[in-house]
Enzyme design. Structure first.
Site, short mmCIF file in Angstrom:
data_model
loop_
_atom_site.label_atom_id
_atom_site.label_comp_id
_atom_site.label_asym_id
_atom_site.label_seq_id
_atom_site.Cartn_x
_atom_site.Cartn_y
_atom_site.Cartn_z
N SER A 114 46.22 64.46 -8.71
CA SER A 114 45.57 63.05 -8.01
C SER A 114 44.09 62.58 -8.21
O SER A 114 43.25 63.19 -9.09
CB SER A 114 45.81 62.46 -6.86
OG SER A 114 45.84 60.74 -6.98
N ASP B 150 55.62 58.24 -12.47
CA ASP B 150 54.57 58.40 -11.19
C ASP B 150 53.49 57.74 -12.04
O ASP B 150 52.65 57.60 -13.45
CB ASP B 150 53.69 59.94 -11.35
CG ASP B 150 52.69 59.95 -10.65
OD1 ASP B 150 52.02 59.12 -10.10
OD2 ASP B 150 52.20 61.46 -10.43
#
Length: 663
Positions: A437, A489
């Site tokens: 991330s 995602d």
């Protein structure tokens, strides 16, 4: 949509938002009325006690007042169910009904106060009657308090600012500029309030300002209320499934992989599988306990209470024993393999670990992803800034917040001699940077910064943000960075440019809908949880209304009103090439695609995935679905990688199990 105008100001509430709250209040009021009537009819003969006349009067007036309120709320619900999101005409009487409903709070408050005063006097009547009166008084004040809280929640600080009806006039432009300035100030106050515990250093103040400017700019040219956004998301989800279901298999174009590309894909998937635990370990004990909810605390609990300052002198930060114990268990390494561990966490300053990986003969730098308010502010500092690189690359711009975080770690690694220490222990090892991330974005930028000093550097970015690198840096990074993306995602598809595209798609799909909002939300919840058939609606506007969507919704007009001829979609502030240019994900991208269906909210462990090389254009649009958030979780990504590698290993001699295809 747009927000209702009451008392001369706009509120964050549309006239079709009162169906569900109205039904809830209606249900509560009807039960209350029936209970009060039953109490009065069954015990009216027992009200001949001292003060009984007051109680009898209280119940009678309460029944009449509740009946009036029930009729008013019923009218509000019926009117709120009319029309569509973009056609508020059938609901034009809603403000008058709300004025009546709000006015009824005055006698309700007065009567609740009188009832409380009479009960306090200690009237000697039947105990059941007195208890019933006390309950009605309490319920009255609960309803009044809930209404006050609702009013506070739907209050729009910018509602008093009137929006310009014609954007081409000078006075309207000045008014719009003032509105944007006020909006930035309001958003900055909100961000500071939400992050009041973060601190007030220079970096934090800059992050507050950048975040406020991003939010105010993004929402400045729309008049969407929160329920409109929720309805738009449900419609987009069904629209995507409609389009996907309509595609014939022959329309899906794939390219046969070459032997070298297929072998390279298998090798890189195995590398990702090996380095993912390092990226997960950087999160410390919270992720470890989350992944092991029943045994995690027992395994590391003893280490949390021990003091090992001398043994773990490579660890920087207070209260580090829990973190270090979880990192040891996640990576399977020994404490002597760790060169440095930093738990220092501030805006633009991320925690990281430096370890020796003897299996791959690498010095691994793992950077933690988003896990604190400071990290969120780093994420939201989405402006672009130039990177000062030794390599001659034109247009070398990157995400400001993540670039600042990468510079911080660069200074720590180089100026503090952390990398020198690592390579003095293992000079033949190569440098590998990993992260998930936010940590993935920082690892990618750090790899670019270190490329000249360490030509053999490699980076593995797990679920990196899309809005990270300029096009030139994206192409440059393909030689030494690999990104891994799971399923739907949202983070690898998240950028300022894609958010602007999502806003336009929301406006378009809302304009196409011919159903009331409450039906859209009900069907969307059912479809998201249990599946079924998506709503059928046109995916493109008719020619006559297409031009109207080029102006974002402003003021009290419908989305389909006639717009200023001088306005176009490219006039959006977020399209500015200076602060928010198009940015791209780092390196080559491996996409783990789910094969078949595993249920609306199916568990990742039951899903089958195939790995393929993907192009950055595959992530140029935000997808809406139940797994858009869960696919970003590091534990879900780890399980998907385990499944892909296990399938590839088990069927190494079979053609294409694990579904390897190359674009």
């Amino acid at each position: 949509m747009p927000g209702m105008v009451l008392f001369g100001r706009r509120w964050s509430l549309a006239s079709d938002d009162l169906v569900f709250p109205g039904f809830f209040e209606l249900f509560l009021r009807v039960l209350w009325w029936i209970a009060s009537l039953t109490l009065y009819l069954m015990h009216r003969r027992k009200l001949d006690c001292p003060g009984g006349v007051l109680l009898s009067t209280y119940l009678i007036v309460l029944l009449v007042l509740l009946a009036v309120i029930i009729c008013t709320v019923l009218a509000i619900v019926c009117v709120s169910m009319r029309g569509t999101i973009c056609n508020p005409g059938p609901r034009k009487s809603m403000p008058k009904l709300l004025y009546i409903r709000l006015a009824l709070f005055i006698p309700e408050m007065v009567w609740a106060s009188l009832g409380a005063a009479w009960v306090v006097k200690g009237i000697q009547c039947d105990k059941t009657v007195v208890i019933g009166i006390i309950v009605t008084v309490i319920v009255s004040w609960i309803v009044i308090a809930a209404t006050m809280v609702t009013i506070i929640l739907v209050f729009d600080p910018l509602g008093g600012k009137m929006r310009p009806e014609h954007l081409e006039s000078n006075s309207s432009n000045q008014l719009l500029t003032g509105l944007k300035t006020a909006a930035k100030s309001v958003w900055e106050t909100r961000v500071q309030f939400c992050c009041c515990c973060v601190g007030q250093d220079d970096n934090t103040r800059v992050a507050f300002s950048s975040t406020a400017e991003l939010f105010s700019t993004y929402f400045s040219d729309t008049d969407l209320v929160p329920s409109d956004i929720a309805a738009g998301f449900t419609l987009l989800h069904q629209q995507q499934d409609n389009i996907s279901n309509s595609l014939e298999p022959r329309e899906v174009v794939t390219h046969s992989p070459g032997q070298s590309q297929e072998a390279d894909l298998d090798a890189e998937v195995e590398n990702c599988h090996h380095y993912m635990p390092f990226a997960a370990a950087a999160y410390g004990w919270p992720l470890y306990i989350y992944r092991n909810p029943f045994t995690g605390l027992c395994r590391i609990g003893g280490d949390c209470c021990r003091s090992r300052e001398t043994e773990y002198d490579a660890v920087e930060g207070d209260q580090h024993n829990c973190h270090f114990s979880s990192i040891l268990r996640t990576t399977g390494l020994q404490y002597r393999d760790f060169i440095h561990i930093s738990f220092h966490d501030k805006v633009y300053e991320l925690p990281f670990i430096v370890v020796l990986d003897h299996r791959k003969e690498a010095v691994v730098v793992a950077i933690r992803g988003t896990m604190s308010l400071q990290d969120v502010l780093t994420d939201l500092s989405a402006e672009s800034e130039n990177l000062e690189l030794d390599a001659e690359i034109q247009d070398s711009v990157a995400h400001k917040g993540i670039a600042q975080a990468a510079r911080y770690i660069y200074r720590r690694l180089i100026n503090d001699g952390i990398l020198s220490q690592a390579f003095s222990v293992a000079p033949e090892y190569r440098l590998v940077l990993v992260g998930h991330s936010l940590g993935a974005g920082a690892a990618a930028l750090l790899a670019i910064m270190l490329r000249r000093a360490y030509p053999q550097v490699r980076a593995y970015a797990f679920s990196p943000p899309r809005g990270l690198l300029s096009k030139a840096l994206h192409e440059y990074s393909k030689d030494f960075i690999v990104s891994l993306v799971l399923g739907m995602d949202v983070i690898p598809r998240l950028s300022v440019t894609n958010m602007e595209d999502l806003k336009r798609r929301l406006l378009r799909v809302i304009a196409n809908s011919n159903k009331p909002k409450y039906k859209i939300l009900l069907h969307g919840c059912w479809y998201g949880l249990f599946g079924g058939s998506p709503d059928n609606f046109p995916t493109e506007l008719e020619e006559g209304t297409q031009g109207a969507l080029t102006q974002p919704l402003l003021g009290e007009q419908s989305l389909l009103t006639r717009c200023s001829p001088g306005y176009s979609s490219s006039d959006s502030p977020l399209d500015s090439p200076t602060k928010y240019p198009p940015l791209y994900p780092p390196g080559r991208i491996i996409h783990l695609e789910e094969e078949g269906g595993s249920g609306r909210l199916g568990c990742c462990s039951a899903a089958q995935y195939r790995a393929r090389w993907a192009h950055e254009a595959d992530f140029s649009k935000i997808l809406i679905g139940p797994k858009m958030l869960t696919d970003h979780m590091p534990d879900i990504l780890t399980r998907a990688l385990d499944r892909v590698v296990a399938d590839t290993t088990a069927c190494a001699s079979c053609p294409g199990p694990g579904g390897v295809t190359v674009d």
